[in-house]
Design a protein around this motif. Structure first.
Motif, PDB file in Angstrom:
ATOM      1  N   THR A 363       0.699  -1.400  -0.089  1.00 28.50           N
ATOM      2  CA  THR A 363       0.019   0.024  -0.049  1.00 28.50           C
ATOM      3  C   THR A 363       0.789   1.263   0.106  1.00 28.50           C
ATOM      4  N   ASP A 364       1.813   1.357   0.838  1.00 27.43           N
ATOM      5  CA  ASP A 364       2.563   2.326   0.830  1.00 27.43           C
ATOM      6  C   ASP A 364       3.764   2.579   0.038  1.00 27.43           C
ATOM      7  N   GLY A 365       3.954   1.683  -0.959  1.00 23.53           N
ATOM      8  CA  GLY A 365       5.027   1.648  -1.880  1.00 23.53           C
ATOM      9  C   GLY A 365       4.524   2.120  -3.329  1.00 23.53           C
ATOM     10  N   GLY A 366       5.377   1.637  -4.289  1.00 24.18           N
ATOM     11  CA  GLY A 366       4.949   2.259  -5.725  1.00 24.18           C
ATOM     12  C   GLY A 366       5.031   0.893  -6.447  1.00 24.18           C
ATOM     13  N   ILE A 367       4.727   0.955  -7.954  1.00 19.29           N
ATOM     14  CA  ILE A 367       4.854  -0.363  -8.802  1.00 19.29           C
ATOM     15  C   ILE A 367       6.051   0.181  -9.748  1.00 19.29           C
ATOM     16  N   PRO A 368       7.075  -1.048  -9.944  1.00 25.96           N
ATOM     17  CA  PRO A 368       8.067  -0.975 -10.888  1.00 25.96           C
ATOM     18  C   PRO A 368       7.753  -0.804 -12.192  1.00 25.96           C
ATOM     19  N   ALA A 369       6.238  -1.430 -12.675  1.00 21.18           N
ATOM     20  CA  ALA A 369       6.113  -1.158 -14.224  1.00 21.18           C
ATOM     21  C   ALA A 369       4.530  -1.019 -14.284  1.00 21.18           C
ATOM     22  N   ILE A 370       3.995  -0.285 -15.434  1.00 21.84           N
ATOM     23  CA  ILE A 370       2.522  -0.429 -15.376  1.00 21.84           C
ATOM     24  C   ILE A 370       2.041  -1.275 -16.502  1.00 21.84           C
ATOM     25  N   GLU A 371       2.889  -1.648 -17.195  1.00 17.69           N
ATOM     26  CA  GLU A 371       2.342  -2.789 -18.050  1.00 17.69           C
ATOM     27  C   GLU A 371       1.368  -3.866 -17.687  1.00 17.69           C
TER      28      GLU A 371
END
Length: 760
Positions: A363-371
């Motif tokens: 929840t508190d992080g990001g995503i490494p790729a959107i694809e």
């Protein structure tokens, strides 16, 4: 005398928010407007009763400058402390037996007990905590100081915090801090994006359309077929002379009553589930007419008058003429197409599906790729997901996730916080300071008068307590300088038409300090709060601009002073420990005369604007300072033709945007003039042939945009200077055909569109 802001702006904002709260169709918009109106009401109430001094760096009575305030648009404090929040259930469970006058005081005092300090040490050791407002770091700092031999500093800090223990949250929240890795940044966390996606709803008009396609159209077709089965002869049709064909209610199939009862039951069930008004509910619709007639014909049409049967016949003729007979190919093809449209997932359904895909990420992080997440998703939802993408700033700019220098400023603290924290050797302190710094940079700036400055992070008592523990590390300074240079180049290349916003200027200043490169970076000052003078850094920046831009196109176009007196005349400003550069202010005032055809109101907002614009021209609004101090001249020279062309294209586009609002037209001219100034700075790094070609393309662009009459004087004036000419004191070329393009004036601006153009 201490100046205060006028309540007029706040009152205008309250009226605007109240109108939106009453008139907006969307419930979420109304709720946001109500909350905004409540904040502005608090502002006006505080200004009226004296509890708020808008314009001061301590606007709330009895609150020190370091307290994080709720700040409305324009820098108006509402009087609320962001760290003054109710205890969560988990917090309340920690301090059931603690002394204190309030729940918050009981919890803060518990954190100073052995058990509470042990809990803080555990948080510091694991890094499992979140600092949402800077105050959350206060008591963890006390615990760290006590554990590392700084008991006296810890006690002094507790003594300073003691008057605020009953109100403020001074300990962090449990959880994992949202920290990107290395030089990666993101615009939002996964949790924020997921919440935004799950809050999506289907607009009422779309929902009504889908109900019509999936519920009411099938029911209507069944109703039409039911009545068509009662027609004797040809089905009714519309002709030029009226309705032709047979009449309904002449023949009654054996199963008609059973089918009628079933249809009415289906209709009642649908009406109970779908209460939204649609076209079928209109009393004069074909659906409504046929439904009313059906209610009156339990077995036959004896309850109907001849007029009623005539309306049934016309309703059947209307729908058959429009869509075809029941079961016909045209009607079936139309319904199949409508069913296909209705089967497509709605925006809200797609958003919910994407939110589920995000559930597997912290929840508190990001995503490494959107694809992997956005496969088959529409572009507008891909853009939402991209806000959680964790990537280098350059990539987020390229993906159009970072869309302006203001947005760039919001993500830069994720890097600067880590760089500034690196000056501490202890790993726990590095993490604590990084989170504190990031939270501090999320504070909204206050509206300040009398040349007061915003609160600095070292004014926070807990930061001040650990400041002596900083170490000057060459590797950190080098990293800060590299980040500073990269950020400046990125901002100029991605948004060449825009002056660096104050939010970004503050971040660049923090990086410059860490890099050991103090610079006279100047902020954009609002014309309605300008006090008529400047601090000495403006003069220092102008002196550097005159020196580094000497003999360039920019210097000739704006007639930069060739030199400044070696001994400026600073003087104390009122009771503050500040000094002003009177000679710089005098030069700005004198130069502003060109844009002041009417000088009746010397301290009007427009007059202030003409003076401030000259201060921006003389300092190049930080461009010369940054390029010179960071040794970026050759890097700028390499891309200068493209940067100048982009800025001028934006200028023409901005002026060509039509608006009926006078204020919007004036704002367009001001923004276009700022972009024009940026373009001339970049064009000064180009050779004469490039400058001539650029002016030629500019003239063509203005013609294509329909700006020949309005903008030709600016193009002519620029061409005149490119060929070595100068503007006389009035800002016009000697032959009177060209003009120096400035954004502010106290009269009617010569570049404003003719008000009669819209009427033609």
């Amino acid at each position: 005398m201490e100046h205060t802001a006028s309540p007029g702006y706040a009152y205008g904002q309250l009226r605007r928010a109240a109108r939106t709260a009453l008139s907006a169709k969307d419930s979420a918009t109304r709720k946001r407007a109500q909350e905004k109106a409540s904040r502005w009401q608090d502002v006006l109430t505080g200004m009226a009763d004296g509890s708020l001094r808008i314009g001061s760096r301590t606007p709330v009575a009895d609150a020190p400058a370091w307290v994080t305030l709720e700040v409305a648009h324009g820098g108006f404090a509402t009087g609320r402390f962001l760290a003054e929040v109710p205890l969560s259930p988990a917090e309340a469970a920690l301090c059931t037996d603690s002394p204190g006058t309030t729940d918050r005081e009981r919890l803060n005092l518990w954190y100073l007990t052995d058990a509470g300090l042990a809990a803080l040490r555990t948080m510091l050791a694991s890094g499992s905590y979140r600092i949402e407002v800077p105050e959350d770091a206060a008591l963890p700092t006390v615990a760290w100081l006590l554990d590392h031999g700084h008991a006296e500093a810890a006690l002094d800090l507790v003594a300073e915090l003691r008057p605020h223990l009953h109100r403020l949250r001074l300990a962090p929240l449990p959880g994992t801090a949202p920290r990107p890795a290395g030089a990666l940044v993101r615009l939002s966390t996964v949790g924020e994006v997921r919440e935004s996606l799950r809050s999506a709803s289907t607009p009422p008009a779309i929902a009504a359309m889908l109900e019509t396609l999936t519920v009411w159209h099938p029911l209507f077709d069944q109703l039409v077929a039911l009545w068509c089965d009662t027609v004797e002869g040809d089905l009714p049709r519309l002709a030029e002379t009226g309705v032709t064909g047979g009449w309904p209610c002449r023949t009654w199939p054996r199963d008609w009553a059973q089918r009628r009862a079933q249809w009415l039951a289906d209709y009642a069930s649908a009406s109970a589930q779908h209460t939204r008004p649609t076209a079928h509910t209109h009393p004069k619709s074909n659906f409504a007419r046929l439904h009313r007639a059906l209610l009156a014909c339990e077995h036959d049409s004896t309850e109907l008058a001849g007029r009623d049967v005539g309306w049934i016949r016309r309703a059947l003729a209307n729908t058959i003429a429009k869509h075809g007979e029941p079961g016909s190919e045209p009607r079936a093809a139309l319904r199949a197409l409508q069913a296909a449209v209705a089967a497509r997932p709605t925006h809200a359904e797609l958003a919910a599906a994407l939110a589920e895909r995000l559930d597997r990420y912290p929840t508190d992080g990001g995503i490494p790729a959107i694809e992997p997440i956005t496969e088959d998703a529409p572009a507008h939802l891909v853009a939402k997901i991209a806000r959680a993408l964790e990537a280098p700033i350059e990539e987020l700019v390229a993906r159009n996730v970072i869309t302006s220098a203001d947005v760039l400023a919001t993500v830069l603290p994720q890097i600067t916080a880590q760089l500034l924290a690196a000056s501490f050797e202890n790993e726990q302190l590095v993490t604590l300071y990084a989170q504190t710094d990031a939270a501090f940079r999320r504070r909204r700036s206050l509206l300040l008068l009398d040349l007061e400055h915003q609160v600095r992070i070292e004014e926070l008592p807990w930061v001040h307590a650990i400041d002596p523990l900083r170490m000057r590390r060459p590797d950190t300074a080098r990293a800060a300088r590299q980040t500073l240079a990269q950020t400046v180049l990125l901002a100029l290349s991605a948004f060449p038409h825009a002056i660096l916003p104050n939010t970004l200027v503050r971040e660049l200043g923090a990086l410059a300090k860490q890099a050991g490169l103090p610079m006279p970076l100047v902020e954009e000052v609002a014309a309605d709060i300008f006090m008529g003078t400047f601090t000495t850094k403006w003069r220092t920046a102008a002196e550097l601009a005159s020196r580094t831009m000497a003999s360039t196109l920019y210097a000739r176009y704006y007639d930069l002073p060739q030199s400044w007196p070696s001994t400026p005349r600073p003087r104390p400003f009122r009771a503050l420990a500040k000094h002003t550069a009177d000679d710089f202010a005098d030069v700005c005032e004198a130069r502003a005369a060109e844009a002041q055809p009417t000088r009746k109101f010397l301290r009007s907002v427009a007059a202030n604007g003409t003076v401030l614009e000259q201060s921006q021209i003389l300092t190049t609004q930080n461009l010369a300072v940054l390029v010179d101090n960071l040794d970026l001249r050759e890097r700028i020279r390499a891309s200068a033709p493209e940067l100048a062309a982009e800025s001028l294209t934006w200028t023409v586009s901005r002026l060509a945007t039509r608006t009926d609002h006078h204020h919007a037209a004036l704002q367009a001219i001001k923004n276009a003039a700022y972009a024009w100034r940026q373009a001339l700075y970049f064009l000064s790094f180009c050779d004469i042939d490039t400058q001539r070609a650029t002016v030629h393309r500019l003239a063509e662009q203005a013609t294509r945009a329909g700006l020949t009459d309005r903008f030709t004087p600016a193009v002519t004036g620029l061409a005149h200077v490119v060929e070595g000419g100068r503007f006389p004191q009035d800002g016009r070329t000697p032959d009177g055909t060209g003009r120096r393009f400035l954004g502010w004036t106290t009269g009617r601006h010569w570049c404003l569109p003719d008000p009669t153009d819209h009427a033609r």
